[in-house]
Design a protein around this motif. Structure first.
Motif, PDB file in Angstrom:
ATOM      1  N   ASP A 103       0.825  -1.213   0.000  1.00 13.84           N
ATOM      2  CA  ASP A 103       0.000   0.000   0.000  1.00 13.84           C
ATOM      3  C   ASP A 103       0.855   1.257   0.000  1.00 13.84           C
ATOM      4  N   ALA A 104       1.927   1.247   0.780  1.00 15.45           N
ATOM      5  CA  ALA A 104       2.815   2.413   0.802  1.00 15.45           C
ATOM      6  C   ALA A 104       3.442   2.623  -0.558  1.00 15.45           C
ATOM      7  N   ALA A 105       3.890   1.530  -1.158  1.00 16.16           N
ATOM      8  CA  ALA A 105       4.539   1.631  -2.465  1.00 16.16           C
ATOM      9  C   ALA A 105       3.594   2.242  -3.495  1.00 16.16           C
ATOM     10  N   PHE A 106       2.335   1.819  -3.444  1.00 19.42           N
ATOM     11  CA  PHE A 106       1.386   2.340  -4.419  1.00 19.42           C
ATOM     12  C   PHE A 106       1.068   3.805  -4.164  1.00 19.42           C
ATOM     13  N   ARG A 107       1.041   4.180  -2.882  1.00 22.01           N
ATOM     14  CA  ARG A 107       0.773   5.595  -2.583  1.00 22.01           C
ATOM     15  C   ARG A 107       1.851   6.473  -3.172  1.00 22.01           C
ATOM     16  N   GLU A 108       3.104   5.997  -3.140  1.00 22.92           N
ATOM     17  CA  GLU A 108       4.220   6.860  -3.535  1.00 22.92           C
ATOM     18  C   GLU A 108       4.593   6.735  -5.012  1.00 22.92           C
ATOM     19  N   ALA A 109       4.006   5.787  -5.700  1.00 20.82           N
ATOM     20  CA  ALA A 109       4.507   5.498  -7.049  1.00 20.82           C
ATOM     21  C   ALA A 109       4.153   6.589  -8.046  1.00 20.82           C
ATOM     22  N   ILE A 164      -5.425  -6.838 -11.077  1.00 21.31           N
ATOM     23  CA  ILE A 164      -4.065  -6.633 -10.547  1.00 21.31           C
ATOM     24  C   ILE A 164      -3.584  -5.226 -10.879  1.00 21.31           C
ATOM     25  N   GLU A 165      -2.809  -4.668  -9.961  1.00 21.69           N
ATOM     26  CA  GLU A 165      -2.199  -3.365 -10.222  1.00 21.69           C
ATOM     27  C   GLU A 165      -0.684  -3.473 -10.128  1.00 21.69           C
ATOM     28  N   ILE A 166      -0.031  -2.654 -10.935  1.00 24.18           N
ATOM     29  CA  ILE A 166       1.429  -2.552 -10.874  1.00 24.18           C
ATOM     30  C   ILE A 166       1.795  -1.103 -10.562  1.00 24.18           C
ATOM     31  N   ALA A 167       2.825  -0.932  -9.737  1.00 25.94           N
ATOM     32  CA  ALA A 167       3.326   0.412  -9.406  1.00 25.94           C
ATOM     33  C   ALA A 167       4.776   0.493  -9.829  1.00 25.94           C
ATOM     34  N   CYS A 168       5.136   1.540 -10.540  1.00 27.36           N
ATOM     35  CA  CYS A 168       6.505   1.685 -11.056  1.00 27.36           C
ATOM     36  C   CYS A 168       7.016   3.094 -10.867  1.00 27.36           C
ATOM     37  N   ARG A 169       8.344   3.199 -10.954  1.00 22.66           N
ATOM     38  CA  ARG A 169       8.954   4.518 -11.118  1.00 22.66           C
ATOM     39  C   ARG A 169       8.866   4.889 -12.593  1.00 22.66           C
ATOM     40  N   GLN A 170       9.161   6.126 -12.904  1.00 24.80           N
ATOM     41  CA  GLN A 170       9.131   6.549 -14.310  1.00 24.80           C
ATOM     42  C   GLN A 170      10.123   5.770 -15.167  1.00 24.80           C
ATOM     43  N   ASP A 171      11.201   5.329 -14.528  1.00 21.89           N
ATOM     44  CA  ASP A 171      12.205   4.606 -15.327  1.00 21.89           C
ATOM     45  C   ASP A 171      11.859   3.132 -15.482  1.00 21.89           C
ATOM     46  N   GLY A 172      10.661   2.738 -15.055  1.00 18.82           N
ATOM     47  CA  GLY A 172      10.219   1.360 -15.249  1.00 18.82           C
ATOM     48  C   GLY A 172      10.528   0.426 -14.105  1.00 18.82           C
ATOM     49  N   THR A 173      11.240   0.876 -13.108  1.00 20.63           N
ATOM     50  CA  THR A 173      11.524  -0.004 -11.962  1.00 20.63           C
ATOM     51  C   THR A 173      10.208  -0.334 -11.266  1.00 20.63           C
ATOM     52  N   ILE A 174       9.961  -1.622 -11.115  1.00 21.86           N
ATOM     53  CA  ILE A 174       8.711  -2.044 -10.471  1.00 21.86           C
ATOM     54  C   ILE A 174       8.854  -1.871  -8.965  1.00 21.86           C
ATOM     55  N   LEU A 175       7.878  -1.160  -8.385  1.00 21.08           N
ATOM     56  CA  LEU A 175       7.895  -0.944  -6.944  1.00 21.08           C
ATOM     57  C   LEU A 175       6.960  -1.909  -6.236  1.00 21.08           C
ATOM     58  N   GLY A 176       5.864  -2.263  -6.895  1.00 18.07           N
ATOM     59  CA  GLY A 176       4.913  -3.111  -6.197  1.00 18.07           C
ATOM     60  C   GLY A 176       3.901  -3.756  -7.127  1.00 18.07           C
ATOM     61  N   LEU A 177       3.330  -4.849  -6.634  1.00 24.51           N
ATOM     62  CA  LEU A 177       2.222  -5.524  -7.296  1.00 24.51           C
ATOM     63  C   LEU A 177       1.185  -5.822  -6.228  1.00 24.51           C
ATOM     64  N   ARG A 178      -0.061  -5.544  -6.518  1.00 26.70           N
ATOM     65  CA  ARG A 178      -1.089  -5.972  -5.564  1.00 26.70           C
ATOM     66  C   ARG A 178      -2.367  -6.260  -6.315  1.00 26.70           C
ATOM     67  N   GLY A 179      -3.152  -7.143  -5.719  1.00 24.20           N
ATOM     68  CA  GLY A 179      -4.416  -7.462  -6.364  1.00 24.20           C
ATOM     69  C   GLY A 179      -4.962  -8.797  -5.930  1.00 24.20           C
ATOM     70  N   GLU A 180      -6.010  -9.192  -6.642  1.00 23.88           N
ATOM     71  CA  GLU A 180      -6.753 -10.401  -6.283  1.00 23.88           C
ATOM     72  C   GLU A 180      -6.809 -11.350  -7.471  1.00 23.88           C
ATOM     73  N   VAL A 181      -6.595 -12.587  -7.181  1.00 25.55           N
ATOM     74  CA  VAL A 181      -6.734 -13.631  -8.187  1.00 25.55           C
ATOM     75  C   VAL A 181      -7.848 -14.560  -7.719  1.00 25.55           C
ATOM     76  N   PHE A 182      -8.662 -15.014  -8.659  1.00 34.28           N
ATOM     77  CA  PHE A 182      -9.737 -15.944  -8.331  1.00 34.28           C
ATOM     78  C   PHE A 182      -9.538 -17.212  -9.140  1.00 34.28           C
ATOM     79  N   ILE A 183      -9.623 -18.331  -8.458  1.00 35.22           N
ATOM     80  CA  ILE A 183      -9.423 -19.619  -9.114  1.00 35.22           C
ATOM     81  C   ILE A 183     -10.730 -20.405  -9.065  1.00 35.22           C
TER      82      ILE A 183
END
Lengths: 288, 759, 158
Positions: free
Chosen positions: B171-177, B296-315
Motif C-alpha cells: 500500500d505504501a509503495a502504491f501511494r508513492e509510485a 491486478i495493479e502494478i506500481a513503477c517509477r518513471q524509469d520502469g523499476t517495479i515498486l509493487g504488485l497488488r491485487g486479487e486472483v480468483f481460481i
C-alpha cells in the motif's frame, strides 16, 4: 466408447443391400465408416444393422469424359488424389479434397459417405452444390437423380430415404480456361472448416465474369450457393471494387450458426475474407 | 566420478525406447489377468443435484453384466484426502469416492458396472436409470462468490481456501509510485490431456488378504497408503505397480475415485477387474486446470523499476478440493512476480468451488497463469512508460548478486511458507535469448503490416521452482553377474527416468551403462517413496541414486579390503575392479557373490531449486481471419546441470508446444448448466504437427544448484511457463496500431479477429 | 462372426462381435498390444495400422471389415530384434517420450515413406497432422522421419 450391438452384413450386390435395408428400417449403410463409426462410438446412433458396401461391385470407379467427372460412391479421397486425370479434369474437386480431414481418414473415407453424412462444413458436399452436381440414389423403388442443391436439407440431413443407397456423383464438364478458387479456414490442418468458399466462373469475350458459381461451407447449416454474390459478379470484370462488393454481399447474405468455436459475426467476417481471397486467387490464370 | 565414463552430460539414447519402438510397451490397457472382468463407470449427467435413486434392474438384466456397485454396496463411503497442503477447513470439501446423495459435477462417478467385456459393461451403464432432482448449478466463480447456492450446505460457503502472499508494504509503495496501472486478465480452463487415458487393473488375493493394483503413476506410495486405509488393510498388504505410463503432466496419478472403486470392485466380486478410461469420460473425469482471473495493479517509477504488485486472483476450483487442488492457487500468489524483483507485494488467491470437474495440477500449476498475468501487466507498463520490452525486463530481473532471493511469504503456506531463488544470473539468460533470437533486427518489424499480416515480437522471463521434498529413496544392488539394479521411489511418466537414473548410477560407479537396470515407482520395490511431481525426479531421485552409488562403492571397498586383508584406504576403485596397493585386484562382480546392497534416501528440507530463463516469440496476425502464425520461438533455460541433453531438450520443446496449445486453442467450455460442451477431441483442440514447426530451445548449465550433490535443477516445467504471456504480448505488439489488448486466453481466431477489428 | 486376414505376414482367424473395432481385435483377440487407443473416435491416430498398404485408423474400422485384408501393425515393422532405420531414427532424435503415440507415428510414417520416399518436411508434417502427441512437440518426430527417408529410396536396378 464401444458401440451398441448391431448385426453386420456385407452383401455381394446392390440389390441385396437394398433388400437388407428394406427388411430392417433401423439398418444403416456403411462404406468407409470414417463419419459413421465415431457416431456409433458416442452412441449418438444405435442402428440394429450395418449394411457394408465393401463387396458391392461397380461403385468404385472414377470416369472422366465429355460429360464431366463421375465418381462412384465408394471412391475414396485417396483414389481422387491419385487419379492423374483429375488435376486437369476437375481442379476444384482436386483442391478441395486435399483439405479433407487427415491422411489416414483419406485412405478410407468415401464420396458416398461424405454426401450421406452431410456435415455442413464438409468439402465434398460444398463442391457438389457449387458445381451443380447430380447424385444418384437407388432404392427399392428404383433409381432417382437429385441435384446437389436439393439433396442437403440441413445439418447431417439429406433427402436420402431409409432404403436408398447413393451410387454416384456426377460433376459437370470443366472447361480448361475456367477461373476457380477454393479457400477454407480451419483452426488446425484437417479440422472442420469454420468457413470455406468454393468458386468458379467463366469469362465472356470481354473478360467479364460469366456463369459465376459461389458456394459456401461451414458458415451455414447446409452447403449452398450464394446467388446474390453470383448475380453481383456476372457481367462484370473482376476488379478491386467488385471484389469488395462481392465480399460484403457474401457476409450479409449468409445466416451463420453460432457454436462453441465461433460466433455469427466472426463467421460473416471470415466469409467476406475468404470470398475476397478466392476472387483474387481465381483472377490468376489456372486458379489458386 | 571414478573411472572413464562420462554418461552425465551426454545425449545418451534412451533404454526405454527399445520396447516402445517395437510396440512392446506395457501400458495398463495391455495387461490382462485370468478371469478378469471389465468395469465401466456411470457418471453424473447433471452438474448439480440430489441423487434420489439409482435403478439398476435393467443393468442386471443386460447380458454379460455381473455386478453393479453404488454407494449402497460400499457402505461407509470414504473421502479422498489431500496429499499436499491439507489445511484446516479443506476437509469439508473433499471428494467422496462415489456420489452418495448429491452430485456436484458432470462426470462425477455414480455407479460401477462389472461385466465380461468393456462393451458389455458400457451396455450395462446405459441401462441404469438415475433419478436426480436438479439443483441450480454454480456455473462460474462469480456465481460461487455470491455464496447463495452452496455446493456444501453445512459449510455455509463456496470458498475452499484463500491464500495471501506478502512482501514489503504494497500500500505504501502504491501511494508513492509515479505510475500505477490496474488491469483484469483471464486464463481459461483446460487440461493436461496425456495421450494415454487412465486405467487400473486390480487383483485381490483373498487367501493372503493382498490387493495388487497395476496402472499406478506419479505418487504410488501415497496412493498405496491411502487405498490401504480406505480398504481397511495394512499398507504392507497393498501394492501399487507402475508399468509404462503414457504421460502425466501432473494430472495422472493423483488419487481419483476410481483408484478406490476398481480395487474395491475386485475385492467385492472376487475377480480381477480392469478399467480403462475412454477419452469422452476423461474430459470430465481427469483433473481440470488453470482457470483463473485477476484484477491486478502494478506500481513503477518513471524509469520502469517495479515498486509493487497488488491485487486479487480468483481460481475456479471445480466441485471438490482434489489431492493437490490448492497448489495452483498458492503458487499463483507466491510466484506471481516470477523472476522479477518486486519489493512490495500483496496478492490474494481465492479458490472457489463451482459445479465443474475438480481442478488439480497441470505442468507448472499456477505459474503459467501468474506469468500470463504478470507479463501482460509489465508489458502494458513498459508501453505506457515508453520503455523497450527487453529493457523493462532487464531492469527488473533479480540479479545474481541478490541470490538467494526471498520470494513473498505465503499464508497459509504449509511447508513452503518461505522460499528463495537459489542461484543464477537471470540477466545472462535474457541476454543470450535476445542475441540468439536476433531481437534487435526483429524489433524493426514491430507492428508492421507486411503482405497483409501484422508482425509482433515479445520477450518474457521465468523461473521454475522444483524439487518439493521431503525426500526420495533408492536401493542399489550389485549382483554376482556384475549388474547393478537401481530401485528408485521416483515414478516414470515418460520423461526418460530409466535412462537418466542409469546414467547417474553408471557414472558414479564407473561401470558401463548397459550393466545398470532401473526399476521405478512400484511400491513392491521399496518401503517408501515419493514420486514424480514438481520436476523433482532428477533432483531428489537422481541425488538418492548418486549417494546410493557412492555408498555402494564404499561397501565394495570394504568387501575388497576384507578379502585382501587390508584397510579400505589401500583400496583403489578403477574401471569396475577393486585393486589393493600390492597389485591384487578383484572385479565388482566377484565381490558381489552374495549380493551387495545399499538403501538410501536423499532429503532436501524442501529447499527448492530454481531453473530460470527467457523466451522470445515472433508472430504474424492475419486481420482477415484472426489467425496467428508463430514464425519463430526461442526459449533459453539454465538448468544448473544437464544430465541428458537429449531428454532435456525434449522437455523444453514439449513444454513449449503444450504452452502454445493453451495460448491458442485448448479450452474446456461449459454452458450455463454446467454441461461440458467440449466433449471430444474434435472440439478440445491440442497442437498437431503442422501448427508450430519453428520452436528452438537452448539449455545452459552455468549456475548449478547448491542444494543437491548433482547441482541439477528441475527442468520439466520451465519451458511452458512464459508461453501465454509471451504470445499475448507478441500479438499485442503486432496489433499495436489498433490498440489491441489481449487480456484473455486462448487467443483463438475469433478472439484475435475481434482484437484486430475493434469496430 | 468369423474374420480371416493377414497380420504381419501370417494368416489369422478370429471370431468377434460385429461391433468390435479392428484395434480391439488386434489388442485383445490377437494379443498385439502395440496398437494403442487414445480416443476411439478417430482423432488421435495412436491406433494407426497399415491395411492393404494404406495407413488407417484401426478404431474407425470394424474387425469384420478386415476380411481378406493385409494388416501390418507396429509389431510387424521389424522382423527381428534389430530396429528398422525408421525406428533407429526415432531413437536418435528422441522422437518419443512416453511412447504411447509412437506406434501410430511409426506406422503412419512407414506408410507415407513407402509411397513417397521423397516427402519433404511440409508433406511429412501434413501426413502426421492426424497423429496427436502430447510429449514431444512433434519437431523431433519430423526430423526422424526426414532422416529415415534415405532407407526408403528406391534403389536403381538394371
Amino acid at each position: 466408447m464401444k458401440p451398441a450391438p448391431f448385426e453386420y452384413h456385407a452383401p455381394a450386390t446392390l440389390r441385396e443391400a437394398i433388400d437388407l435395408l428394406v427388411s430392417d428400417p433401423e439398418a444403416t449403410v456403411i462404406a468407409g465408416g470414417q463419419s459413421l463409426i465415431p457416431v456409433l462410438a458416442f452412441r449418438l446412433a444405435a442402428p440394429s444393422m450395418l449394411v457394408d458396401l465393401r463387396r458391392v461391385p461397380g461403385l468404385g470407379n472414377i470416369a472422366v469424359g465429355e460429360s464431366g467427372v463421375r465418381l462412384g460412391a465408394r471412391v475414396r479421397w485417396r483414389d481422387i488424389e491419385h487419379d492423374r486425370r483429375l488435376p486437369t479434369a476437375h481442379p476444384l474437386l482436386r483442391e478441395a479434397v486435399a483439405h479433407v480431414a487427415h491422411y489416414q481418414i483419406r485412405n478410407r473415407g468415401t464420396v458416398g459417405g461424405s454426401l450421406a453424412h452431410a456435415d455442413p462444413a464438409a468439402e465434398l458436399p460444398g463442391i457438389a452444390v457449387t458445381c451443380d452436381a447430380e447424385i444418384t440414389l437407388v432404392g427399392a423403388a428404383g433409381a432417382r437423380n437429385i441435384r446437389a442443391g436439393e439433396f442437403f436439407t440441413g445439418p447431417l440431413s439429406t433427402v436420402c430415404q431409409a432404403d436408398e443407397i447413393i451410387t454416384e456423383l456426377r460433376l459437370p464438364f470443366w472447361p480448361a480456361d475456367r477461373r476457380w478458387a477454393f479457400q477454407e479456414f480451419a483452426q488446425r490442418q484437417g479440422d472442420f472448416a469454420l468457413a470455406g468458399i468454393a468458386l468458379f466462373y467463366d469469362r465472356d469475350r470481354y473478360g467479364r465474369v460469366r456463369d459465376a458459381h459461389v458456394g459456401v461451407i461451414g458458415a451455414c447449416n447446409r452447403p449452398q450457393r450464394l446467388r446474390k454474390v453470383e448475380t453481383l459478379l456476372n457481367g462484370h470484370p473482376v476488379d478491386e471494387d467488385l471484389i469488395r462488393e462481392a465480399a460484403a454481399a457474401a457476409a450479409q447474405t449468409i445466416d451463420p450458426p453460432e457454436d462453441l468455436h465461433a460466433g455469427a459475426a466472426y463467421r460473416r467476417a471470415l466469409v467476406a475474407t475468404l470470398v475476397e481471397r478466392s476472387l483474387r486467387a481465381a483472377a490468376q490464370p489456372r486458379g489458386s | 566420478m571414478i573411472g572413464t565414463n562420462r554418461y552425465i552430460g551426454s545425449p545418451v539414447e534412451r533404454v526405454e525406447d527399445l520396447r516402445f519402438l517395437r510396440g512392446r510397451g506395457e501400458f495398463v490397457g495391455d495387461l490382462r489377468r485370468e478371469g478378469m472382468l471389465h468395469a465401466a463407470i456411470l457418471r453424473s449427467p447433471s452438474a448439480h443435484g440430489r441423487l434420489r435413486r439409482i435403478d439398476t434392474t435393467a443393468a442386471y438384466a443386460t447380458p454379460g453384466v455381473r455386478a453393479v456397485i453404488t454407494a449402497a454396496e460400499i457402505g461407509a463411503v470414504p473421502t479422498i484426502p489431500l496429499r499436499l497442503l491439507p489445511l484446516p477447513g479443506t476437509e469439508r470439501f473433499l471428494q467422496p469416492i462415489i456420489a452418495v446423495d448429491r452430485v456436484r459435477y458432470v462426470g462425477e462417478p455414480v455407479a460401477v458396472v462389472l461385466a465380461d467385456s468393456a462393451a458389455l459393461a458400457e451396455d450395462g451403464v446405459g441401462a441404469i436409470a438415475l433419478d436426480i432432482e436438479e439443483l441450480s448449478p454454480v456455473a462460474d466463480r462469480r456465481a460461487s462468490g455470491r455464496h447463495d447456492i452452496l455446493l456444501f450446505e453445512e459449510s455455509g460457503t463456496n470458498l475452499a481456501m484463500a491464500f495471501i502472499a506478502v512482501s514489503g508494504d504494497a500500500d505504501a509503495a502504491f501511494r508513492e509510485a509515479a505510475y500505477v496501472r490496474r488491469e483484469c486478465f483471464q486464463v481459461q480452463r483446460y487440461t493436461a490431456l496425456p495421450m494415454e487415458p487412465r486405467g487400473l487393473l486390480a487383483e485381490w488375493d483373498g487367501a493372503q488378504g493382498r490387493m495388487t493394483v497395476l496402472g499406478a503413476a506419479k505418487v504410488p506410495f501415497f496412493n498405496r497408503d491411502t487405498l490401504a486405509a480406505m480398504l481397511g488393510l495394512a499398507p504392507t498388504h497393498v501394492d501399487l505397480i507402475e508399468n509404462d505410463v503414457g504421460g502425466g503432466f501432473g494430472a495422472r496419478g493423483e488419487f481419483y475415485p476410481e483408484d478406490f472403486l476398481i480395487p474395491f470392485a475386485a475385492r467385492h466380486i472376487g475377480r480381477p477387474v480392469r478399467w480403462i478410461e475412454d477419452r469422452r469420460e476423461h474430459l470430465t473425469a481427469m483433473n481440470h486446470a488453470r482457470e483463473a482471473d485477476c484484477e491486478i495493479e502494478i506500481a513503477c517509477r518513471q524509469d520502469g523499476t517495479i515498486l509493487g504488485l497488488r491485487g486479487e486472483v480468483f481460481i475456479d476450483l471445480g466441485a471438490y478440493v482434489r489431492t493437490n487442488g490448492l497448489i495452483a492457487p498458492r503458487t499463483l500468489a507466491q510466484f506471481f512476480s516470477g523472476p522479477y524483483r518486486v519489493p512490495n507485494m500483496r496478492i490474494t488467491a481465492t479458490a472457489l468451488l463451482t459445479n465443474k470437474t475438480p481442478a488439480g495440477t497441470y505442468r507448472a500449476p499456477g505459474r503459467y497463469e501468474a506469468s500470463f498475468f504478470c507479463e501482460r501487466l509489465i508489458e502494458l507498463a513498459a508501453g505506457d512508460l515508453a520503455i523497450d520490452s527487453a529493457e523493462m525486463r532487464r531492469r527488473n530481473l533479480i540479479s545474481a548478486a541478490e541470490m538467494p532471493y526471498k520470494l513473498p511469504r505465503l499464508e497459509p503456506g504449509g511447508p513452503m511458507v518461505d522460499t528463495e531463488c537459489d542461484s543464477g544470473d537471470y540477466g545472462e539468460a535474457l541476454d543470450r535469448c535476445l542475441a540468439e533470437f536476433d531481437w534487435a533486427e526483429k524489433c524493426k518489424l514491430q507492428g508492421q503490416l507486411i503482405d497483409g499480416r501484422y508482425h509482433g515480437v515479445a520477450v518474457a522471463c521465468f523461473i521454475e521452482g522444483a524439487g518439493a521434498g521431503p525426500k526420495e529413496t533408492a536401493r542399489l544392488e550389485l549382483a554376482s553377474d556384475g549388474t547393478v539394479a537401481v530401485y528408485v521411489g521416483s515414478a516414470a511418466v515418460g520423461q526418460g527416468l530409466e535412462t537418466v537414473m542409469a546414467q547417474i548410477a553408471a557414472d558414479t560407479l564407473g561401470i558401463p551403462l548397459d550393466r545398470v537396470r532401473v526399476f521405478h515407482g512400484s511400491t513392491s520395490y521399496l518401503e517408501e517413496g515419493y514420486g514424480a511431481f514438481h520436476s523433482r525426479s532428477t533432483i531428489l531421485g537422481g541425488s538418492a541414486v548418486f549417494e546410493g552409488a557412492r555408498a555402494l562403492l564404499e561397501k565394495v571397498r570394504a568387501a575388497a579390503a576384507a578379502r585382501f586383508g587390508g584397510s579400505t584406504e589401500e583400496i583403489e576403485l578403477v574401471d569396475d575392479r577393486a585393486r589393493i596397493s600390492d597389485g591384487r585386484s578383484v572385479s565388482f562382480a566377484e565381490l558381489a557373490a552374495d549380493g551387495l546392497r545399499v538403501d538410501t534416501a536423499f532429503a532436501n528440507n524442501n529447499k527448492l531449486t530454481y531453473a530460470y530463463g527467457s523466451a522470445a516469440a515472433h508472430v504474424t496476425v492475419d486481420p482477415g481471419t484472426g489467425r496467428v502464425e508463430l514464425l519463430d520461438y526461442l526459449v533459453v533455460e539454465d538448468v544448473g546441470r544437464i544430465v541428458n541433453p537429449l531428454t532435456l531438450h525434449g522437455q523444453a520443446i514439449g513444454g513449449v508446444v503444450q504452452g502454445l496449445g493453451g495460448a491458442f486453442m485448448e479450452n474446456l467450455v461449459y454452458d450455463g448448466n454446467g454441461q461440458l460442451l467440449t466433449g471430444s477431441l474434435a472440439d478440445y483442440l491440442i497442437p498437431t504437427a503442422t501448427d508450430f514447426p519453428a520452436i528452438h530451445a537452448i539449455a545452459l548449465e552455468n549456475h548449478p544448484s547448491p542444494s543437491n550433490p548433482l547441482g541439477v535443477k528441475g527442468a520439466g516445467e520451465g519451458a511452458i511457463i512464459p508461453v501465454g504471456g509471451l504470445i499475448a504480448n507478441a500479438v499485442a505488439a503486432a496489433l499495436s496500431s489498433v490498440g489491441a489488448e489481449p487480456n484473455e486466453l486462448p487467443l483463438s481466431p475469433p478472439r484475435v479477429w475481434r482484437l484486430a477489428n475493434p469496430s | 462372426m468369423r474374420v480371416m486376414f493377414q497380420l504381419n505376414g501370417k494368416p489369422v482367424e478370429v471370431d468377434v462381435e460385429p461391433r468390435m473395432h479392428l484395434a480391439d481385435c488386434l489388442r485383445d483377440e490377437l494379443r498385439q498390444t502395440g496398437t494403442h487407443l487414445g480416443c476411439e473416435h478417430g482423432v488421435c491416430g495412436a491406433c494407426t495400422v497399415v491395411v492393404d498398404g494404406a495407413a488407417v485408423r484401426s478404431c474407425l474400422m470394424l474387425a469384420v471389415q478386415a476380411e481378406g485384408c493385409t494388416v501390418v501393425t507396429v509389431e510387424g515393422l521389424s522382423t527381428d530384434d534389430a530396429l528398422t532405420p525408421l525406428q533407429t531414427a526415432f531413437r536418435k532424435h528422441h522422437a518419443l517420450q512416453c511412447g504411447f503415440c509412437t506406434p501410430g507415428m511409426l506406422t503412419t510414417a512407414h506408410a507415407l515413406l513407402t509411397e513417397e520416399p521423397d516427402a519433404d518436411a511440409d508433406r511429412i508434417r501434413a501426413a502426421l497432422s492426424g497423429n496427436l502427441c502430447r510429449c514431444t512437440g512433434y519437431i523431433p518426430i519430423v526430423e526422424a522421419v526426414l532422416e529415415a527417408r534415405a532407407a526408403y529410396q528406391k534403389t536403381d536396378k538394371p
